[in-house]
Design an enzyme around this catalytic site. Structure first.
Site, short mmCIF file in Angstrom:
data_model
loop_
_atom_site.label_atom_id
_atom_site.label_comp_id
_atom_site.label_asym_id
_atom_site.label_seq_id
_atom_site.Cartn_x
_atom_site.Cartn_y
_atom_site.Cartn_z
N CYS A 1 0.86 -1.19 0.00
CA CYS A 1 0.00 0.00 0.00
C CYS A 1 0.90 1.25 0.00
O CYS A 1 1.88 1.30 0.76
CB CYS A 1 -0.91 0.01 1.22
SG CYS A 1 -1.94 -1.47 1.32
N GLY B 1 2.04 -6.02 8.52
CA GLY B 1 1.64 -7.29 7.92
C GLY B 1 0.16 -7.36 7.61
O GLY B 1 -0.65 -6.60 8.15
N GLU B 2 -0.15 -8.25 6.70
CA GLU B 2 -1.55 -8.52 6.33
C GLU B 2 -1.91 -9.86 6.99
O GLU B 2 -1.41 -10.92 6.56
CB GLU B 2 -1.66 -8.58 4.80
CG GLU B 2 -2.88 -9.26 4.24
CD GLU B 2 -4.22 -8.69 4.74
OE1 GLU B 2 -4.47 -7.50 4.56
OE2 GLU B 2 -4.99 -9.47 5.32
N SER C 1 -7.83 -6.67 10.74
CA SER C 1 -7.89 -5.70 9.65
C SER C 1 -7.24 -6.29 8.40
O SER C 1 -6.13 -6.82 8.46
CB SER C 1 -7.14 -4.44 10.09
OG SER C 1 -7.01 -3.57 9.00
N SER D 1 -9.83 -2.47 4.86
CA SER D 1 -9.21 -1.22 4.41
C SER D 1 -9.73 -0.91 3.01
O SER D 1 -9.28 -1.53 2.05
CB SER D 1 -7.69 -1.36 4.39
OG SER D 1 -7.23 -1.63 5.68
N LEU D 2 -10.63 0.03 2.91
CA LEU D 2 -11.25 0.34 1.63
C LEU D 2 -10.51 1.49 0.95
O LEU D 2 -10.01 1.36 -0.16
CB LEU D 2 -12.73 0.69 1.88
CG LEU D 2 -13.65 0.73 0.68
CD1 LEU D 2 -13.66 -0.59 -0.06
CD2 LEU D 2 -15.06 1.12 1.11
N ASN E 1 -1.79 9.16 8.40
CA ASN E 1 -0.63 9.27 9.27
C ASN E 1 0.57 9.44 8.35
O ASN E 1 1.08 8.47 7.81
CB ASN E 1 -0.52 7.95 10.06
CG ASN E 1 -0.23 8.20 11.51
OD1 ASN E 1 0.36 9.21 11.87
ND2 ASN E 1 -0.62 7.26 12.33
N CYS F 1 2.11 2.77 11.28
CA CYS F 1 2.62 1.41 11.23
C CYS F 1 3.91 1.32 10.43
O CYS F 1 4.00 1.79 9.31
CB CYS F 1 1.49 0.57 10.64
SG CYS F 1 1.87 -0.80 9.65
#
Ligand code: SF4
Length: 351
Positions: free
Chosen positions: A118, A168-169, A200, A223-224, A299, A342
């Protein structure tokens, strides 16, 4: 039985009971052990109701995963602390604990780095190094739980909520994440209710569908970050694989299976996804779906030139959603002064 030492925090109660039988012990010892582990003991010798002979066997077959604390930063308002932990293989992970009126919440990491890329996220900078084990996720909770108990943040266990929203995902590390969810929920152990856990995801559709089938009542945050695919592709690589239509279908499926209302995370990024038109599109997309929108002023971090939306834009965006009857809140910003984004603290530390 076990031919090499394994991390006992990675073991489920049922596995521990089986292990006990295989080393000539009674299965109930597994319950005693898991109880002690949930208290955050560092060594088997702290398990005072376990006989010496079993302690020796435990030391022979297992280790207890502990994290070496490299750094702990406390926000000026003393409501947020961010930790950097060193793993046994010299990888570094972050996690955050926040003091809320309803209890202490830990936001933990599920991977070292992240493969999802991302554009606004510091964790994605160097890609994925490796998955964390369930034991390493448990170790984060236990280390922080111990630390905040020492600091007087409440009686142990003082972690009341767990959010899988750090580096991480989690659904990209599905098996270990699922194992962790079972471990932390174990009634004889840490005994955290599933409803106090939020996972998430950036939207790995097959895994959302699989999670829905697991029959856990954990909260799902998706997370859109955009209401149309073109905008989403600009900031999230995963949008090239799954469309917003796919996300909405999977979210409905999750809601229908679990009865848990979905939270849609929406980071407001200046000039990218924060126009009134986009707010109307988002409202139209979510109209009638039992969900909640969490607006997050970006952020900012030094690894992306994307900027957070200004206050006026945030207010207009929020009021359009509210007027359309969408349940929306703005995320309370905590830990801004301690590199709350993060992945940010880790990168700065490594520099
Ligand atoms: S926002 Fe989440 S999914 Fe995206 S790169 Fe960062 S850690 Fe990975």
């Amino acid at each position: 039985m076990l031919d090499h030492k394994i991390d006992i925090l990675d073991r489920s109660l049922e596995e521990l009971k089986t292990d006990m039988i295989s080393i000539g012990e009674k299965p109930y010892r597994g319950e005693q052990i898991i109880h002690w582990l949930s208290k955050g003991v560092y060594s088997f010798s702290e398990m005072t109701n376990i006989p010496e002979v079993l302690i020796e066997k435990l030391e022979e077959h297992y280790t207890i995963s502990t994290l070496h604390q490299l750094k702990r930063l406390t926000s000026n308002d003393k409501l947020t602390m961010k930790y950097l932990f060193l793993l046994h293989d010299n990888n570094i992970i972050e996690c955050v604990v926040m003091k809320y009126y309803h209890g202490n919440t830990i936001c933990l990491s599920t991977q070292v780095g992240c493969a999802m890329g991302c554009s606004f996220c510091a964790s994605a900078t160097k890609g994925l190094a490796r998955n964390l084990t369930a034991g390493e996720m448990m170790a984060q909770v236990l280390a922080v739980n111990r630390d905040i108990a020492n600091l007087g943040w409440g009686d142990p266990p003082s972690i009341g909520c767990v959010v899988l929203m750090g580096s991480g995902e989690p659904l990209d590390n599905y098996d270990n994440t699922l194992r962790f969810l079972h471990q932390i929920h174990e009634p004889k152990g840490f005994n955290l209710g599933y409803r106090n856990i939020t996972l998430s995801t950036c939207g790995l559709i097959p895994k959302i569908l699989a999670l829905a089938e697991e029959d856990l009542s954990i909260n799902l945050a998706v997370s859109l970050h955009a209401a149309d695919d073109e905008t989403r592709k600009k900031i999230m690589k995963i949008a090239n694989v799954y469309s917003i239509n796919d996300i909405m279908k999977a979210s409905r499926f999750y809601f229908n299976k679990t009865g848990r209302r979905i939270t849609f995370e929406y980071a407001l990024i200046e000039g990218i996804n924060d126009s009134p038109y986009q707010a109307h599109e988002l409202a139209a997309l979510l109209k009638g779906f039992p969900c909640h929108v969490n607006l997050i002023p970006l952020n900012e971090n030094s690894h992306s030139n994307q900027k957070r939306s200004n206050e006026k834009t945030i207010k207009v965006f929020t009021s359009i959603l509210k007027s359309a009857g969408i349940n929306v809140t703005r995320r309370r910003e905590m830990g801004q002064d301690i590199q709350g984004a993060c992945g940010q603290l880790k990168i700065n530390y490594l520099k």
